[in-house]
Design a protein around this motif. Structure first.
Motif, mmCIF file in Angstrom:
data_model
loop_
_atom_site.group_PDB
_atom_site.id
_atom_site.type_symbol
_atom_site.label_atom_id
_atom_site.label_comp_id
_atom_site.label_asym_id
_atom_site.label_seq_id
_atom_site.Cartn_x
_atom_site.Cartn_y
_atom_site.Cartn_z
ATOM 1 N N TYR A 182 0.840 -1.191 0.000
ATOM 2 C CA TYR A 182 0.000 0.000 0.000
ATOM 3 C C TYR A 182 0.880 1.247 0.000
ATOM 4 O O TYR A 182 1.781 1.377 0.844
ATOM 5 C CB TYR A 182 -0.907 0.005 1.236
ATOM 6 N N ASP A 183 0.639 2.155 -0.937
ATOM 7 C CA ASP A 183 1.388 3.410 -0.981
ATOM 8 C C ASP A 183 1.132 4.196 0.300
ATOM 9 O O ASP A 183 -0.016 4.387 0.705
ATOM 10 C CB ASP A 183 0.964 4.252 -2.186
ATOM 11 N N MET A 184 2.218 4.657 0.929
ATOM 12 C CA MET A 184 2.086 5.354 2.205
ATOM 13 C C MET A 184 1.276 6.638 2.089
ATOM 14 O O MET A 184 0.590 7.016 3.030
ATOM 15 C CB MET A 184 3.459 5.626 2.803
ATOM 16 N N TYR A 185 1.320 7.289 0.945
ATOM 17 C CA TYR A 185 0.581 8.551 0.806
ATOM 18 C C TYR A 185 -0.934 8.335 0.779
ATOM 19 O O TYR A 185 -1.697 9.292 0.902
ATOM 20 C CB TYR A 185 1.041 9.341 -0.417
ATOM 21 N N THR A 186 -1.389 7.089 0.662
ATOM 22 C CA THR A 186 -2.827 6.791 0.654
ATOM 23 C C THR A 186 -3.352 6.417 2.045
ATOM 24 O O THR A 186 -4.549 6.231 2.211
ATOM 25 C CB THR A 186 -3.154 5.637 -0.311
ATOM 26 N N ILE A 187 -2.459 6.305 3.024
ATOM 27 C CA ILE A 187 -2.825 5.800 4.351
ATOM 28 C C ILE A 187 -3.128 6.947 5.312
ATOM 29 O O ILE A 187 -2.368 7.905 5.411
ATOM 30 C CB ILE A 187 -1.694 4.911 4.916
ATOM 31 N N GLN A 188 -4.254 6.797 6.019
ATOM 32 C CA GLN A 188 -4.624 7.769 7.045
ATOM 33 C C GLN A 188 -4.072 7.346 8.406
ATOM 34 O O GLN A 188 -3.564 8.163 9.150
ATOM 35 C CB GLN A 188 -6.137 7.904 7.123
ATOM 36 N N ASP A 189 -4.197 6.040 8.723
ATOM 37 C CA ASP A 189 -3.739 5.554 10.028
ATOM 38 C C ASP A 189 -3.632 4.035 9.998
ATOM 39 O O ASP A 189 -4.192 3.384 9.114
ATOM 40 C CB ASP A 189 -4.719 5.975 11.127
ATOM 41 N N ILE A 190 -2.908 3.484 10.960
ATOM 42 C CA ILE A 190 -2.880 2.033 11.175
ATOM 43 C C ILE A 190 -3.182 1.777 12.646
ATOM 44 O O ILE A 190 -2.832 2.591 13.510
ATOM 45 C CB ILE A 190 -1.545 1.374 10.756
ATOM 46 N N HIS A 191 -3.854 0.667 12.905
ATOM 47 C CA HIS A 191 -4.260 0.336 14.268
ATOM 48 C C HIS A 191 -3.979 -1.132 14.532
ATOM 49 O O HIS A 191 -4.267 -1.982 13.687
ATOM 50 C CB HIS A 191 -5.762 0.582 14.456
ATOM 51 N N GLU A 192 -3.444 -1.411 15.716
ATOM 52 C CA GLU A 192 -3.266 -2.810 16.087
ATOM 53 C C GLU A 192 -4.614 -3.391 16.481
ATOM 54 O O GLU A 192 -5.509 -2.669 16.916
ATOM 55 C CB GLU A 192 -2.270 -2.950 17.226
ATOM 56 N N PHE A 193 -4.768 -4.705 16.293
ATOM 57 C CA PHE A 193 -5.999 -5.364 16.698
ATOM 58 C C PHE A 193 -6.080 -5.376 18.220
ATOM 59 O O PHE A 193 -5.065 -5.563 18.896
ATOM 60 C CB PHE A 193 -6.023 -6.809 16.195
ATOM 61 N N PRO A 194 -7.278 -5.217 18.762
ATOM 62 C CA PRO A 194 -7.433 -5.314 20.214
ATOM 63 C C PRO A 194 -7.373 -6.776 20.648
ATOM 64 O O PRO A 194 -7.593 -7.675 19.831
ATOM 65 C CB PRO A 194 -8.828 -4.733 20.456
ATOM 66 N N PRO A 195 -7.089 -7.013 21.920
ATOM 67 C CA PRO A 195 -7.099 -8.406 22.399
ATOM 68 C C PRO A 195 -8.533 -8.934 22.426
ATOM 69 O O PRO A 195 -9.498 -8.168 22.492
ATOM 70 C CB PRO A 195 -6.528 -8.301 23.822
ATOM 71 N N CYS A 196 -8.650 -10.237 22.394
ATOM 72 C CA CYS A 196 -9.969 -10.869 22.505
ATOM 73 C C CYS A 196 -10.509 -10.660 23.927
ATOM 74 O O CYS A 196 -9.750 -10.657 24.885
ATOM 75 C CB CYS A 196 -9.880 -12.363 22.224
ATOM 76 N N PRO A 197 -11.832 -10.495 24.045
ATOM 77 C CA PRO A 197 -12.404 -10.338 25.388
ATOM 78 C C PRO A 197 -12.301 -11.661 26.148
ATOM 79 O O PRO A 197 -12.292 -12.730 25.549
ATOM 80 C CB PRO A 197 -13.863 -9.976 25.112
#
Length: 74
Positions: free
Chosen positions: A53-68
């Motif tokens: 993915y081209d970096m200029y197209t990215i708004q943000d990245i997020h890690e997945f949360p842990p399972c409940p």
């Protein structure tokens, strides 16, 4: 923290990527190279693809949360 600074901490972790156009993607972050974010994405059956993915197209990245915490269903 800007998303670019999160990259070293999220290598080999499942992430969600939000793009400037409002779409998103998810997969395992492999790293970044030549202005591209490298993410392994599941396709189907036993097939995976390395997406770039081209970096200029990215708004943000997020890690997945842990399972409940839940009781196992098995």
């Amino acid at each position: 923290m800007p998303w670019q600074q999160k990259i070293p901490y999220l290598i080999n972790q499942p992430i969600g990527v939000s793009f400037l156009d409002g779409t998103g993607a998810s997969g395992v972050l492999c790293g970044a190279s030549s202005g591209k974010l490298l993410v392994i994405k599941y396709l189907y059956q036993a097939q995976f693809a390395l997406m770039q993915y081209d970096m200029y197209t990215i708004q943000d990245i997020h890690e997945f949360p842990p399972c409940p915490d839940q009781q196992p269903l098995y």
